[in-house]
Scaffold this active site. Structure first.
Site, PDB file in Angstrom:
ATOM      1  N   LEU A 181     -29.806 -54.975  12.081  1.00 49.25           N
ATOM      2  CA  LEU A 181     -29.379 -53.470  11.560  1.00 49.25           C
ATOM      3  C   LEU A 181     -29.043 -53.804  10.061  1.00 49.25           C
ATOM      4  CD1 LEU A 181     -26.968 -52.277  14.511  1.00 49.25           C
ATOM      5  CD2 LEU A 181     -29.339 -51.538  13.924  1.00 49.25           C
ATOM      6  N   ASP A 182     -29.455 -52.614   9.452  1.00 49.84           N
ATOM      7  CA  ASP A 182     -28.889 -52.705   7.858  1.00 49.84           C
ATOM      8  C   ASP A 182     -27.469 -52.615   7.653  1.00 49.84           C
ATOM      9  OD1 ASP A 182     -31.542 -52.551   7.543  1.00 49.84           O
ATOM     10  OD2 ASP A 182     -31.532 -50.151   7.324  1.00 49.84           O
ATOM     11  N   PHE A 183     -27.043 -52.955   6.559  1.00 56.16           N
ATOM     12  CA  PHE A 183     -25.786 -53.360   5.821  1.00 56.16           C
ATOM     13  C   PHE A 183     -24.949 -52.245   6.522  1.00 56.16           C
ATOM     14  CE2 PHE A 183     -22.406 -53.330   2.603  1.00 56.16           C
ATOM     15  CZ  PHE A 183     -21.968 -54.396   2.949  1.00 56.16           C
TER      16      PHE A 183
END
Length: 230
Positions: A101-103
């Protein structure tokens, strides 16, 4: 790997000896006597011949984490906390992330040391849905659902996305189900309409849904029943 191949690869047995060991039912995998040369030996399997342990095996581990924002989907990062930093577990170097998952994206993250299991979960061929709750800067119209269901062309990869299902929840919120995991895919899909994603939260991967009792940053081990769903 097939048990006959596993045994034949060891310096102590040749192929004829392996056939005899199996016929004489002297081979055990995870405590079960086997005589089928096609029986599978996994990296976690305990393999014995008579009283000799040929592979001790190790426990397969599976965790569900509620990923918070501001956390990197990586095993190590010099600048930011990683999802593995949130786990109070031994031998964390053996673990890997199944579906990053993105930051600042939150929600369900699955972490394991079982590579075969994570590949089944994430490879596009299985077409397991990844379900996200999305909030956007501008209004989401019915046109989005039609376009996503048809597929979007991504010029960078020179491909068209698989059909995705969008359910409107409010003027600027929706639930999106995709079967791929392209780079920043959800944000790029909404970016097709010049609509910025403000919040992105993964609720489900295949049959596994984020435990509602897990607060951001918390995790738990998967039950055997949950593991066998994949």
């Amino acid at each position: 790997m097939r048990v006959d191949r596993f045994l034949s690869n060891l310096p102590c047995f040749n192929r004829q000896q392996v056939r005899l060991l199996l016929v004489e039912r002297r081979v055990r995998i995870d405590g079960q006597t086997v005589d089928d040369p096609h029986a599978q030996v996994r990296e976690f399997s305990r393999v014995e011949v008579d009283e000799q342990v040929l592979q001790a095996g190790r426990p397969a581990r599976y965790f569900m984490l509620h990923k918070p924002p501001g956390c990197v989907s990586a095993t190590r990062d010099p600048q930011h906390p990683t999802v593995l930093d949130l786990l109070d577990e031994p031998d964390k170097d053996d673990l890997h992330i199944a579906g990053r998952l993105d930051f600042n994206t939150t929600g369900l993250m699955l972490i394991t040391n079982d590579g075969s299991w994570s590949r089944r979960l994430t490879q596009p061929q299985t077409k397991l849905p990844k379900v996200y709750y999305v909030e956007t800067e501008q209004t989401i119209t019915a046109e989005y659902a039609v376009t996503f269901a048809r597929g979007l062309y991504f010029a960078f990869e020179d491909l068209t996305t698989q059909p995705a299902e969008l359910t409107l929840l409010g003027p600027k919120s929706a639930r999106l189900s995709i079967v791929e995991g392209r780079y920043h895919q959800v944000k790029r899909m909404f970016g097709h309409f010049d609509n910025k994603v403000l919040r992105l939260h993964r609720e489900r991967m295949g049959p596994l849904t984020l435990d509602a009792h897990l607060e951001p940053g918390q995790y738990r081990a998967l039950s055997p029943g949950e593991v066998h769903l994949i």
